[in-house]
Write an enzyme that holds these catalytic residues in place. Structure first.
Site, PDB file in Angstrom:
ATOM      1  N   GLY A   1     -24.190  -8.608  11.362  1.00 50.23           N
ATOM      2  CA  GLY A   1     -25.434  -9.296  11.288  1.00 50.23           C
ATOM      3  C   GLY A   1     -25.182 -10.811  10.642  1.00 50.23           C
ATOM      4  N   ILE A   2     -23.789 -11.032  10.218  1.00 53.02           N
ATOM      5  CA  ILE A   2     -23.666 -12.482   9.451  1.00 53.02           C
ATOM      6  C   ILE A   2     -23.190 -13.504  10.582  1.00 53.02           C
ATOM      7  CG2 ILE A   2     -22.198 -13.345   7.555  1.00 53.02           C
ATOM      8  CD1 ILE A   2     -24.311 -11.394   6.621  1.00 53.02           C
TER       9      ILE A   2
ATOM     10  N   GLU B   1     -31.817  -2.106  13.751  1.00 52.05           N
ATOM     11  CA  GLU B   1     -30.557  -2.964  13.391  1.00 52.05           C
ATOM     12  C   GLU B   1     -29.427  -1.909  13.199  1.00 52.05           C
ATOM     13  OE1 GLU B   1     -28.936  -5.294  12.442  1.00 52.05           O
ATOM     14  OE2 GLU B   1     -30.488  -6.945  12.560  1.00 52.05           O
TER      15      GLU B   1
ATOM     16  N   SER C   1     -31.153 -11.886  17.253  1.00 51.01           N
ATOM     17  CA  SER C   1     -29.798 -11.768  17.046  1.00 51.01           C
ATOM     18  C   SER C   1     -29.262 -12.962  16.277  1.00 51.01           C
ATOM     19  CB  SER C   1     -29.099 -11.641  18.408  1.00 51.01           C
ATOM     20  OG  SER C   1     -27.786 -12.012  18.373  1.00 51.01           O
TER      21      SER C   1
ATOM     22  N   ASN D   1     -24.194 -16.257  21.201  1.00 52.35           N
ATOM     23  CA  ASN D   1     -23.819 -15.780  22.649  1.00 52.35           C
ATOM     24  C   ASN D   1     -24.839 -14.654  22.955  1.00 52.35           C
ATOM     25  OD1 ASN D   1     -21.120 -17.052  22.722  1.00 52.35           O
ATOM     26  ND2 ASN D   1     -20.669 -15.805  21.083  1.00 52.35           N
TER      27      ASN D   1
ATOM     28  N   SER E   1     -26.301 -13.716  16.681  1.00 50.97           N
ATOM     29  CA  SER E   1     -25.389 -14.395  17.563  1.00 50.97           C
ATOM     30  C   SER E   1     -25.823 -15.530  18.326  1.00 50.97           C
ATOM     31  CB  SER E   1     -24.683 -13.303  18.485  1.00 50.97           C
ATOM     32  OG  SER E   1     -23.841 -14.003  19.461  1.00 50.97           O
TER      33      SER E   1
ATOM     34  N   ARG F   1     -21.379 -16.764  12.430  1.00 53.23           N
ATOM     35  CA  ARG F   1     -20.005 -17.125  12.826  1.00 53.23           C
ATOM     36  C   ARG F   1     -19.258 -17.794  11.367  1.00 53.23           C
ATOM     37  NH1 ARG F   1     -19.379 -20.266  18.039  1.00 53.23           N
ATOM     38  NH2 ARG F   1     -20.793 -18.733  18.694  1.00 53.23           N
TER      39      ARG F   1
HETATM   40  C1  BG6 Z   1     -23.857 -10.944  15.054  1.00 53.21           C
HETATM   41  C2  BG6 Z   1     -22.814 -10.259  14.573  1.00 53.21           C
HETATM   42  O1  BG6 Z   1     -24.888 -10.374  16.008  1.00 53.21           O
HETATM   43  O2  BG6 Z   1     -23.689 -12.341  15.412  1.00 53.21           O
HETATM   44  C3  BG6 Z   1     -21.806 -10.748  13.687  1.00 53.21           C
HETATM   45  O3  BG6 Z   1     -23.544  -8.925  14.083  1.00 53.21           O
HETATM   46  C4  BG6 Z   1     -21.712 -12.051  14.496  1.00 53.21           C
HETATM   47  O4  BG6 Z   1     -20.812  -9.789  13.603  1.00 53.21           O
HETATM   48  C5  BG6 Z   1     -22.859 -12.845  14.668  1.00 53.21           C
HETATM   49  O5  BG6 Z   1     -20.511 -12.838  13.554  1.00 53.21           O
HETATM   50  C6  BG6 Z   1     -22.339 -14.159  15.317  1.00 53.21           C
HETATM   51  O6  BG6 Z   1     -22.110 -14.332  16.504  1.00 53.21           O
HETATM   52  P1  BG6 Z   1     -21.563 -15.314  17.417  1.00 53.21           P
HETATM   53  O7  BG6 Z   1     -21.558 -14.844  18.923  1.00 53.21           O
HETATM   54  O8  BG6 Z   1     -22.505 -16.470  17.190  1.00 53.21           O
HETATM   55  O9  BG6 Z   1     -20.342 -15.782  16.744  1.00 53.21           O
HETATM   56 MG    MG Z   2     -25.766  -6.003  14.747  1.00 55.40          MG
END
Ligand code: BG6
Ligand code: MG
Length: 222
Positions: free
Chosen positions: A48-49, A173, A118, A122, A120, A51
Site C-alpha cells: 500500500g506504500i 484492502e 490504488s 500502474n 500504484s 514507489r
Molecule cells: C501499491 C502496492 O498498490 O502500489 C505497493 O501495494 C506499491 O506495494 C505501490 O509499492 C506503488 O506501485 P507502483 O506500481 O506505482 O510502483
Molecule cells: Mg494492496
C-alpha cells in the site's frame, strides 16, 4: 431500517490480483543490487506504500538511507518499475484472485457503485490486463493524489468521483496502511489477510475467496 451501501471501493494489488507478489520480487531484486537483504516479512511493511516511499524504507532497512542522491534514487525506483512491468506482462483475467470477479459482478448487479483506490501508478495498466477496467465506475491511482495511504485521500477522491458519501462506502484492502486509510476516510473496512494485523478493520478474511457479498453486507448492516 437497512443501512445504505452506495459503493464498494477496492484496493488493487493483493486484493483483486496477486501483483503484490510481483512488487515483492521486483523490490527484492533491487535490494540485492544495492546489497540489502529484503525478506517477505520486510515486504509486509511496503504493501500500500508508494514507489518512492518503499524505496526509502528499503534503503533505511540496509542503513543506506544517506548513500544515494535524489537522482540516483529516481533511477533505482525506475529500475524496479521496469522489472515490475516485465513481471506483469503476462497478467490476464485468469490472475484475478479467487472470488473477486464474482464479488465485483454481484456488487454491480445489486446496483452499488464500484471504485478502485490504488497506490500504484500502474493501476490502469493492470485493470486493463485483467479486463476489469470497464466494470468500474471510477479508478483513482497514485498519479491523481498527493498523499499516499494511510492518508485517506485516495479513498475520499474515489467517493467524491462516485458522488457518494464516504460513510456509506465499504473499502476492501490487504495492507495495514490501506485499512488505516479506509478508516480515516470514515468508511467500513474489510481486510484480507491475517487477523492479528487488522485489529483496526471492521471485518477480516484470511483470503479473497471468503469475502462474499452477503457476509460483508450482513456485518455492515448490524
Ligand atoms: C501499491 C502496492 O498498490 O502500489 C505497493 O501495494 C506499491 O506495494 C505501490 O509499492 C506503488 O506501485 P507502483 O506500481 O506505482 O510502483
Ligand atoms: Mg494492496
Amino acid at each position: 431500517m437497512e443501512k445504505l451501501v452506495s459503493a464498494f471501493i477496492f484496493d488493487l494489488d493483493g486484493v483483486i490480483t496477486d501483483t503484490a507478489e510481483y512488487h515483492f520480487l521486483a523490490w527484492q531484486a533491487l535490494a540485492n543490487d544495492v546489497n540489502i537483504s529484503f525478506t517477505r516479512e520486510d515486504n509486509e511493511e511496503l504493501k500500500g506504500i508508494s514507489r518512492m516511499e518503499s524505496l526509502e524504507k528499503i534503503l533505511a532497512l540496509g542503513g543506506r538511507e544517506d548513500d544515494f542522491s535524489l537522482e540516483e534514487k529516481e533511477m533505482l525506483a525506475a529500475k524496479k518499475n521496469e522489472h515490475y512491468l516485465e513481471l506483469i506482462q503476462k497478467v490476464s483475467p485468469s490472475d484475478i484472485l479467487p472470488g473477486m470477479k464474482e464479488l465485483i459482478l454481484t456488487i454491480k448487479a445489486k446496483g452499488h457503485k464500484l471504485g478502485l483506490a490504488s497506490a500504484s501508478k500502474n493501476a490502469f495498466t493492470v485493470m486493463e490486463a485483467l479486463d476489469l477496467r470497464d466494470l468500474f465506475d471510477t479508478i483513482v491511482d497514485a498519479k491523481e493524489v498527493k498523499q499516499g495511504k494511510p492518508h485517506p485521500e485516495v479513498f475520499l477522491t474515489a467517493a467524491e468521483q462516485l458522488g457518494v458519501d464516504p460513510s456509506t462506502c465499504i473499502g476492501v484492502e490487504d495492507a495495514v496502511a490501506g485499512v488505516e486509510a479506509i478508516k480515516a476516510a470514515g468508511m467500513f473496512a474489510v481486510a484480507v489477510g491475517p487477523e492479528e494485523s487488522f485489529r483496526h478493520a471492521d471485518l477480516v478474511y484470511s483470503s479473497t475467496d471468503e469475502v462474499t457479498y452477503e457476509k460483508v453486507l450482513n456485518t455492515y448492516q448490524k
